[in-house]
Write a protein that holds these residues in place. Sequence first.
Motif, PDB file in Angstrom:
ATOM      1  N   ARG A  53       0.866  -1.290   0.009  1.00  0.00           N
ATOM      2  CA  ARG A  53       0.045   0.111  -0.250  1.00  0.00           C
ATOM      3  C   ARG A  53       1.021   1.281   0.079  1.00  0.00           C
ATOM      4  N   SER A  54       1.864   1.266   0.745  1.00  0.00           N
ATOM      5  CA  SER A  54       2.666   2.651   0.974  1.00  0.00           C
ATOM      6  C   SER A  54       3.617   2.518  -0.339  1.00  0.00           C
ATOM      7  N   GLY A  55       3.736   1.602  -1.120  1.00  0.00           N
ATOM      8  CA  GLY A  55       4.840   1.817  -2.247  1.00  0.00           C
ATOM      9  C   GLY A  55       6.254   1.591  -1.963  1.00  0.00           C
ATOM     10  N   GLU A  56       6.286   1.324  -0.549  1.00  0.00           N
ATOM     11  CA  GLU A  56       7.872   1.221  -0.271  1.00  0.00           C
ATOM     12  C   GLU A  56       8.540  -0.151  -0.411  1.00  0.00           C
ATOM     13  N   ALA A  57       7.570  -1.119  -0.327  1.00  0.00           N
ATOM     14  CA  ALA A  57       7.835  -2.588  -0.286  1.00  0.00           C
ATOM     15  C   ALA A  57       7.598  -3.176  -1.728  1.00  0.00           C
ATOM     16  N   SER A  58       8.408  -3.953  -2.371  1.00  0.00           N
ATOM     17  CA  SER A  58       8.040  -4.663  -3.487  1.00  0.00           C
ATOM     18  C   SER A  58       8.746  -6.009  -3.639  1.00  0.00           C
ATOM     19  N   ALA A  59       8.159  -6.781  -4.535  1.00  0.00           N
ATOM     20  CA  ALA A  59       8.748  -8.114  -4.793  1.00  0.00           C
ATOM     21  C   ALA A  59       8.613  -8.528  -5.929  1.00  0.00           C
ATOM     22  N   LEU A  60       9.775  -9.167  -6.482  1.00  0.00           N
ATOM     23  CA  LEU A  60       9.496  -9.882  -7.924  1.00  0.00           C
ATOM     24  C   LEU A  60       9.727 -11.291  -7.798  1.00  0.00           C
ATOM     25  N   SER A  61       9.011 -12.029  -8.641  1.00  0.00           N
ATOM     26  CA  SER A  61       9.374 -13.515  -8.890  1.00  0.00           C
ATOM     27  C   SER A  61      10.910 -13.807  -9.542  1.00  0.00           C
ATOM     28  N   ASP A  62      11.314 -14.887  -9.328  1.00  0.00           N
ATOM     29  CA  ASP A  62      12.668 -15.024 -10.037  1.00  0.00           C
ATOM     30  C   ASP A  62      12.512 -14.966 -11.542  1.00  0.00           C
ATOM     31  N   SER A  63      11.453 -15.312 -11.967  1.00  0.00           N
ATOM     32  CA  SER A  63      11.331 -15.135 -13.578  1.00  0.00           C
ATOM     33  C   SER A  63      11.463 -13.900 -14.117  1.00  0.00           C
ATOM     34  N   ALA A  97      -4.036  -6.397 -10.271  1.00  0.00           N
ATOM     35  CA  ALA A  97      -5.117  -6.848  -9.374  1.00  0.00           C
ATOM     36  C   ALA A  97      -4.884  -6.091  -8.041  1.00  0.00           C
ATOM     37  N   ALA A  98      -5.843  -5.677  -7.335  1.00  0.00           N
ATOM     38  CA  ALA A  98      -5.689  -5.158  -6.045  1.00  0.00           C
ATOM     39  C   ALA A  98      -6.304  -6.056  -4.803  1.00  0.00           C
ATOM     40  N   SER A  99      -5.199  -5.949  -3.854  1.00  0.00           N
ATOM     41  CA  SER A  99      -5.602  -6.585  -2.518  1.00  0.00           C
ATOM     42  C   SER A  99      -5.744  -5.934  -1.445  1.00  0.00           C
ATOM     43  N   PRO A 100      -6.802  -5.906  -0.560  1.00  0.00           N
ATOM     44  CA  PRO A 100      -6.594  -5.081   0.380  1.00  0.00           C
ATOM     45  C   PRO A 100      -5.800  -5.436   1.553  1.00  0.00           C
ATOM     46  N   ARG A 101      -5.105  -4.587   2.206  1.00  0.00           N
ATOM     47  CA  ARG A 101      -4.085  -4.902   3.392  1.00  0.00           C
ATOM     48  C   ARG A 101      -4.378  -4.142   4.462  1.00  0.00           C
ATOM     49  N   SER A 102      -4.238  -4.459   5.423  1.00  0.00           N
ATOM     50  CA  SER A 102      -4.576  -3.942   6.808  1.00  0.00           C
ATOM     51  C   SER A 102      -3.172  -3.126   7.275  1.00  0.00           C
ATOM     52  N   ASP A 103      -1.982  -3.619   6.794  1.00  0.00           N
ATOM     53  CA  ASP A 103      -0.833  -3.426   7.086  1.00  0.00           C
ATOM     54  C   ASP A 103      -0.197  -2.542   5.895  1.00  0.00           C
ATOM     55  N   TRP A 104       0.149  -1.306   6.210  1.00  0.00           N
ATOM     56  CA  TRP A 104       0.615  -0.248   5.137  1.00  0.00           C
ATOM     57  C   TRP A 104       2.021  -0.699   4.257  1.00  0.00           C
ATOM     58  N   ARG A 105       2.443  -1.600   4.978  1.00  0.00           N
ATOM     59  CA  ARG A 105       3.880  -2.108   4.409  1.00  0.00           C
ATOM     60  C   ARG A 105       3.751  -3.647   3.981  1.00  0.00           C
ATOM     61  N   ALA A 106       2.697  -4.318   4.208  1.00  0.00           N
ATOM     62  CA  ALA A 106       2.699  -5.732   3.797  1.00  0.00           C
ATOM     63  C   ALA A 106       2.546  -5.904   2.375  1.00  0.00           C
ATOM     64  N   LEU A 107       3.133  -7.077   2.003  1.00  0.00           N
ATOM     65  CA  LEU A 107       3.006  -7.600   0.375  1.00  0.00           C
ATOM     66  C   LEU A 107       2.061  -8.473   0.076  1.00  0.00           C
ATOM     67  N   PRO A 108       1.139  -8.517  -0.593  1.00  0.00           N
ATOM     68  CA  PRO A 108       0.155  -9.485  -0.984  1.00  0.00           C
ATOM     69  C   PRO A 108       0.844 -10.586  -1.612  1.00  0.00           C
ATOM     70  N   PRO A 109       0.318 -11.912  -1.587  1.00  0.00           N
ATOM     71  CA  PRO A 109       0.966 -13.124  -2.093  1.00  0.00           C
ATOM     72  C   PRO A 109       0.897 -13.201  -3.519  1.00  0.00           C
ATOM     73  N   LEU A 110       1.732 -13.681  -4.029  1.00  0.00           N
ATOM     74  CA  LEU A 110       2.008 -13.903  -5.441  1.00  0.00           C
ATOM     75  C   LEU A 110       1.434 -15.276  -5.842  1.00  0.00           C
ATOM     76  N   THR A 111       1.269 -16.105  -4.926  1.00  0.00           N
ATOM     77  CA  THR A 111       1.149 -17.651  -5.036  1.00  0.00           C
ATOM     78  C   THR A 111      -0.436 -17.975  -5.071  1.00  0.00           C
ATOM     79  N   SER A 112      -1.092 -16.858  -4.636  1.00  0.00           N
ATOM     80  CA  SER A 112      -2.660 -17.275  -4.868  1.00  0.00           C
ATOM     81  C   SER A 112      -3.469 -15.763  -5.067  1.00  0.00           C
ATOM     82  N   THR A 113      -4.489 -16.195  -6.086  1.00  0.00           N
ATOM     83  CA  THR A 113      -5.315 -14.891  -6.530  1.00  0.00           C
ATOM     84  C   THR A 113      -6.458 -14.838  -5.540  1.00  0.00           C
ATOM     85  N   ARG A 114      -6.677 -15.603  -4.641  1.00  0.00           N
ATOM     86  CA  ARG A 114      -7.814 -15.407  -3.765  1.00  0.00           C
ATOM     87  C   ARG A 114      -7.908 -14.189  -3.063  1.00  0.00           C
TER      88      ARG A 114
END
Length: 129
Positions: A53-63, A97-114
């Motif tokens: 949410r904050s834009g400060e944390a991000s992640a990329l898959s190995d691919s 896709a948009a995922s609601p997160r209560s934690d400003w810095r939390a990352l959503p999962p990349l292994t699940s679309t639910r």
Amino acid sequence: QVQLVQFGGGLVQPGGTLRLSCSASGFNLDKYAIGWFRQAPGKEREGISCISRSGEASALSDSVKGRFTMTKEFGRNMVYLEMNSLNADDTAVYYCAASPRSDWRALPPLTSTREYDYWGQGAQVTVSS
């Protein structure tokens, strides 16, 4: 109306660069973490990038690590996926896709679309000479 609208995509040569955009309508992106997924013909949907949410944390898959970059622009309520050094394996339909997160810095999962509430319409990216 709450929705994600995607821009970009198209045909690019191997080694080329492309930028995908994802615009949020009806809600603010600071309330949601965002993921990028892609689906190639005959393959399952793959999570490739996410940002908090904050834009400060991000992640990329190995691919895509080292080649793709994901950013958030709060002023325009948009998210971008910059794709460099593209190859044929990157050919797919790409979705934000948009995922609601209560934690400003939390990352959503990349292994699940639910855990994603809203999805863009998809954008075809074809890497070919």
